[in-house]
Design a protein around this motif. Structure first.
Motif, PDB file in Angstrom:
ATOM      1  N   PRO A  75      -5.878 -46.095  20.924  1.00 14.18           N
ATOM      2  CA  PRO A  75      -5.610 -44.658  21.019  1.00 14.18           C
ATOM      3  C   PRO A  75      -5.264 -44.021  19.674  1.00 14.18           C
ATOM      4  CG  PRO A  75      -3.825 -45.929  22.000  1.00 14.18           C
ATOM      5  CD  PRO A  75      -4.944 -46.877  21.751  1.00 14.18           C
ATOM      6  N   LEU A  76      -4.774 -44.815  18.710  1.00 14.78           N
ATOM      7  CA  LEU A  76      -4.532 -44.258  17.376  1.00 14.78           C
ATOM      8  C   LEU A  76      -5.849 -43.924  16.688  1.00 14.78           C
ATOM      9  CD1 LEU A  76      -1.557 -46.339  15.905  1.00 14.78           C
ATOM     10  CD2 LEU A  76      -1.538 -44.048  16.897  1.00 14.78           C
ATOM     11  N   GLY A  77      -6.855 -44.763  16.893  1.00 14.55           N
ATOM     12  CA  GLY A  77      -8.168 -44.434  16.365  1.00 14.55           C
ATOM     13  C   GLY A  77      -8.660 -43.118  16.940  1.00 14.55           C
ATOM     14  N   ALA A  78      -8.503 -42.936  18.249  1.00 15.72           N
ATOM     15  CA  ALA A  78      -8.908 -41.678  18.877  1.00 15.72           C
ATOM     16  C   ALA A  78      -8.097 -40.505  18.345  1.00 15.72           C
ATOM     17  CB  ALA A  78      -8.752 -41.788  20.398  1.00 15.72           C
ATOM     18  N   ALA A  79      -6.807 -40.728  18.059  1.00 14.89           N
ATOM     19  CA  ALA A  79      -5.963 -39.657  17.513  1.00 14.89           C
ATOM     20  C   ALA A  79      -6.475 -39.214  16.155  1.00 14.89           C
ATOM     21  CB  ALA A  79      -4.510 -40.138  17.407  1.00 14.89           C
ATOM     22  N   PHE A  80      -6.850 -40.175  15.324  1.00 14.20           N
ATOM     23  CA  PHE A  80      -7.358 -39.834  13.996  1.00 14.20           C
ATOM     24  C   PHE A  80      -8.657 -39.048  14.104  1.00 14.20           C
ATOM     25  CE2 PHE A  80      -5.343 -41.373  10.144  1.00 14.20           C
ATOM     26  CZ  PHE A  80      -6.150 -40.831   9.154  1.00 14.20           C
ATOM     27  N   SER A  81      -9.494 -39.424  15.068  1.00 17.10           N
ATOM     28  CA  SER A  81     -10.740 -38.695  15.282  1.00 17.10           C
ATOM     29  C   SER A  81     -10.462 -37.272  15.748  1.00 17.10           C
ATOM     30  CB  SER A  81     -11.608 -39.426  16.310  1.00 17.10           C
ATOM     31  OG  SER A  81     -12.810 -38.744  16.552  1.00 17.10           O
ATOM     32  N   TYR A  82      -9.523 -37.127  16.674  1.00 21.09           N
ATOM     33  CA  TYR A  82      -9.204 -35.805  17.202  1.00 21.09           C
ATOM     34  C   TYR A  82      -8.566 -34.923  16.137  1.00 21.09           C
ATOM     35  CZ  TYR A  82      -7.214 -32.186  20.184  1.00 21.09           C
ATOM     36  OH  TYR A  82      -6.882 -30.982  20.743  1.00 21.09           O
ATOM     37  N   ALA A  83      -7.793 -35.535  15.239  1.00 22.59           N
ATOM     38  CA  ALA A  83      -7.141 -34.756  14.178  1.00 22.59           C
ATOM     39  C   ALA A  83      -8.158 -34.026  13.309  1.00 22.59           C
ATOM     40  CB  ALA A  83      -6.275 -35.671  13.315  1.00 22.59           C
ATOM     41  N   ALA A  84      -9.348 -34.619  13.171  1.00 19.92           N
ATOM     42  CA  ALA A  84     -10.382 -33.979  12.353  1.00 19.92           C
ATOM     43  C   ALA A  84     -10.822 -32.646  12.943  1.00 19.92           C
ATOM     44  CB  ALA A  84     -11.579 -34.920  12.208  1.00 19.92           C
ATOM     45  N   ARG A  85     -10.556 -32.431  14.237  1.00 18.51           N
ATOM     46  CA  ARG A  85     -10.915 -31.166  14.879  1.00 18.51           C
ATOM     47  C   ARG A  85      -9.861 -30.080  14.680  1.00 18.51           C
ATOM     48  NH1 ARG A  85     -12.300 -32.477  21.119  1.00 18.51           N
ATOM     49  NH2 ARG A  85     -13.382 -34.496  20.913  1.00 18.51           N
ATOM     50  N   LEU A  86      -8.611 -30.505  14.428  1.00 19.50           N
ATOM     51  CA  LEU A  86      -7.499 -29.563  14.408  1.00 19.50           C
ATOM     52  C   LEU A  86      -7.316 -28.904  13.043  1.00 19.50           C
ATOM     53  CD1 LEU A  86      -4.772 -31.495  16.440  1.00 19.50           C
ATOM     54  CD2 LEU A  86      -6.258 -29.659  17.233  1.00 19.50           C
ATOM     55  N   ASP A  87      -7.001 -27.638  13.056  1.00 23.37           N
ATOM     56  CA  ASP A  87      -6.720 -26.919  11.810  1.00 23.37           C
ATOM     57  C   ASP A  87      -5.266 -26.475  11.746  1.00 23.37           C
ATOM     58  OD1 ASP A  87      -6.713 -24.957  13.721  1.00 23.37           O
ATOM     59  OD2 ASP A  87      -8.350 -23.778  12.854  1.00 23.37           O
ATOM     60  N   GLU A  88      -4.414 -27.127  12.560  1.00 22.76           N
ATOM     61  CA  GLU A  88      -2.990 -26.791  12.570  1.00 22.76           C
ATOM     62  C   GLU A  88      -2.187 -28.039  12.934  1.00 22.76           C
ATOM     63  OE1 GLU A  88      -2.542 -23.850  15.601  1.00 22.76           O
ATOM     64  OE2 GLU A  88      -3.267 -25.154  17.189  1.00 22.76           O
ATOM     65  N   ALA A  89      -0.892 -27.967  12.731  1.00 19.79           N
ATOM     66  CA  ALA A  89      -0.027 -29.085  13.094  1.00 19.79           C
ATOM     67  C   ALA A  89       0.127 -29.154  14.614  1.00 19.79           C
ATOM     68  CB  ALA A  89       1.343 -28.914  12.430  1.00 19.79           C
ATOM     69  N   ALA A  90       0.289 -30.371  15.131  1.00 21.29           N
ATOM     70  CA  ALA A  90       0.441 -30.533  16.572  1.00 21.29           C
ATOM     71  C   ALA A  90       1.016 -31.905  16.877  1.00 21.29           C
ATOM     72  CB  ALA A  90      -0.906 -30.362  17.280  1.00 21.29           C
ATOM     73  N   THR A  91       1.731 -31.981  17.994  1.00 20.97           N
ATOM     74  CA  THR A  91       2.151 -33.263  18.542  1.00 20.97           C
ATOM     75  C   THR A  91       1.237 -33.555  19.717  1.00 20.97           C
ATOM     76  OG1 THR A  91       4.458 -32.930  17.897  1.00 20.97           O
ATOM     77  CG2 THR A  91       4.032 -34.574  19.594  1.00 20.97           C
ATOM     78  N   ILE A  92       0.528 -34.673  19.657  1.00 24.06           N
ATOM     79  CA  ILE A  92      -0.475 -34.947  20.682  1.00 24.06           C
ATOM     80  C   ILE A  92      -0.171 -36.250  21.422  1.00 24.06           C
ATOM     81  CG2 ILE A  92      -2.216 -33.756  19.302  1.00 24.06           C
ATOM     82  CD1 ILE A  92      -3.532 -36.538  18.850  1.00 24.06           C
ATOM     83  N   LEU A  93      -0.644 -36.297  22.647  1.00 26.48           N
ATOM     84  CA  LEU A  93      -0.642 -37.524  23.439  1.00 26.48           C
ATOM     85  C   LEU A  93      -2.098 -37.922  23.629  1.00 26.48           C
ATOM     86  CD1 LEU A  93       0.516 -39.698  25.405  1.00 26.48           C
ATOM     87  CD2 LEU A  93       0.322 -37.970  27.218  1.00 26.48           C
ATOM     88  N   VAL A  94      -2.449 -39.101  23.160  1.00 23.68           N
ATOM     89  CA  VAL A  94      -3.794 -39.628  23.372  1.00 23.68           C
ATOM     90  C   VAL A  94      -3.763 -40.570  24.559  1.00 23.68           C
ATOM     91  CG1 VAL A  94      -5.717 -40.948  22.412  1.00 23.68           C
ATOM     92  CG2 VAL A  94      -4.391 -39.435  20.940  1.00 23.68           C
ATOM     93  N   ALA A  95      -4.648 -40.337  25.523  1.00 23.73           N
ATOM     94  CA  ALA A  95      -4.770 -41.194  26.698  1.00 23.73           C
ATOM     95  C   ALA A  95      -6.165 -41.809  26.678  1.00 23.73           C
ATOM     96  CB  ALA A  95      -4.558 -40.380  27.970  1.00 23.73           C
ATOM     97  N   ASP A  96      -6.219 -43.100  26.429  1.00 27.55           N
ATOM     98  CA  ASP A  96      -7.490 -43.814  26.310  1.00 27.55           C
ATOM     99  C   ASP A  96      -7.697 -44.690  27.543  1.00 27.55           C
ATOM    100  OD1 ASP A  96      -9.771 -45.203  25.461  1.00 27.55           O
ATOM    101  OD2 ASP A  96      -8.533 -46.728  24.466  1.00 27.55           O
TER     102      ASP A  96
END
Length: 429
Positions: free
Chosen positions: A168-189
């Motif tokens: 899920p950390l890999g998915a988080a890094f991928s999703y971060a590339a979409r974001l243009d702002e700070a955020a706290t996220i929960l990745v569910a894989d």
């Protein structure tokens, strides 16, 4: 890493159902397209097929394994979901055509065939390889140290510097590339063998460290367990489950171990061995319903595991878009047609969903973050398409905070980006 390396980092998502690779160069990550019978695809089925050609044993992997199996099922040995046994101390080796294969042997064969279909993209050019691993492995009392030992033997064959990162950390890094702002996220894989969760703090673009992991949790329950629930309710009653056998002057219930193995994709093909078939034949002769045990033996001997898997997968996918679906399977003396409702399926998987929700709670607790503080929930993995799981998160976090996309490829894409980080130790598991 050498600046002139043609491939800087390889991210490898070795999944229970599918595997995906990506290569990071100059801060960007691109998926590796792998040749298949129907054309190139980034998604490569995590399966192996063995068959004898008169000179020896031939082996194929991915969609090529499926094609070989479909061409000659009776003469093939088809293995799928074998990642699920990585942490099982009870699994020592698989005997296939009188040859013995340890987990790492199967893994090396799979990687070798995957590499051969990559048009040179995976031919040892990356000095650093980042491999995804589940937070918690699948199986009863999984042994993480044993899984690591087996992974080291498997991925060491790549001849590179290998790091392991929670999927899920890999998915988080991928999703971060979409974001243009700070955020706290929960990745569910949600994959085939495990459901994994990570809470990650993502900084604004340009920050020296974009992503900071806060907490993780996982459970060895996912798509394959849901498949087992379908088999348990629709198929097993016709194979003797709940039946009895005679032992001298006593009538005893048939042991459940055979049925547990049959409903597990990673173990079903391994039942095709002399010892297990001899035990089942002995059971058939003493069973009160010998025909039911005979049907189980026939499914195993006729190598119908993939066809059963395909039938289960079709009904599961149909229930993701419709309220009802028809399950159909025939072969080995079995002929099953049944209408399945989404409500019934959700009732079957309710105990599993409860354990998944408990793992979400553990991830939030480990991160010391309340649900209200989660800005985005990123759902990934093929099993995330099941409506009951999506409802679990929309009910708890609200539909506006749910993000989806790239269900099968986001982990590999992100793993390659993680590998390009200078301080990869901060991400390694």
């Amino acid at each position: 890493m050498a600046a002139d390396s043609p491939a800087s980092v390889l991210g490898l998502d070795f999944g229970t159902t599918n595997s995906v690779a990506a290569i990071a160069r100059d801060g960007t990550s691109e998926l590796v397209m792998l040749d298949g019978p129907a054309g190139p695809d980034a998604v490569f089925r995590s399966a192996l097929c063995f068959w004898e050609d008169g000179k020896g044993v031939e082996i194929e992997a991915g969609p090529w394994a499926i094609a070989e199996y479909l061409d000659f099922p009776e003469g093939s040995r088809f293995l799928q979901s074998f990642k699920s046994v990585a942490a099982m101390a009870s699994f020592d080796q698989a005997t296939i055509f009188d040859r013995r294969y340890r987990f790492e042997d199967l893994g090396k064969l799979f990687l070798d065939r995957m590499t051969a279909r990559s048009r040179g993209a995976l031919d040892g050019k990356a000095p650093r390889v980042v491999v995804g691993r589940p937070v918690d492995y699948a199986g009863h009392r999984p042994d993480a140290a044993l899984a690591r030992q087996r992974y080291d033997a498997m991925f060491g064959a790549l001849g590179a510097e290998v790091h392991y990162v929670y999927e899920p950390l890999g998915a988080a890094f991928s999703y971060a590339a979409r974001l243009d702002e700070a955020a706290t996220i929960l990745v569910a894989d949600f994959g085939g063998g495990t459901s994994d969760f990570s809470v990650v703090r993502i900084a604004e673009p340009g920050a020296s460290r974009r992503c900071v992991p806060l907490g993780h949790a996982g459970v060895g329950i996912a798509g394959d367990r849901f498949d087992a629930r379908i088999i348990d309710n629709l198929v097993m009653p016709l194979l003797g489950k709940g039946g009895s056998y005679r032992s001298f002057d006593k009538v005893l219930e048939i042991p459940g171990g055979y049925f547990a193995d049959f409903s597990d994709w990673s173990r079903l093909a391994l039942m095709r061995n002399r010892r297990t078939l001899a035990e089942l034949e002995k059971l058939r002769r003493t069973a009160l319903d010998p025909d039911a045990i005979g049907r189980m033996i026939a499914v195993i001997e006729e190598e119908l595991g993939y066809r059963l898997y395909d039938a289960v997968g079709q009904v599961k996918r149909a229930l993701s878009v419709s309220k009802t679906a028809r399950f159909a399977f025939s072969g080995a003396g079995l002929s099953i047609e049944a209408e399945v409702t989404r409500a019934a399926f959700e009732e079957w998987i309710a105990p599993d969903v409860a354990r998944i929700e408990a793992a979400v709670d553990r991830a939030l607790a480990a991160a010391n973050v309340e649900a209200a503080a989660i800005d985005r929930v990123f759902l990934t993995g093929g099993t995330s398409l099941i409506p009951r799981l999506r409802h679990l998160f929309t009910e708890r976090f609200g539909a506006s905070r749910i993000a989806i996309g790239d269900e099968l490829t986001s982990i590999a894409h992100g793993l390659a980006l993680v590998g390009a980080e200078e301080d990869i130790a901060a991400w390694s598991a």
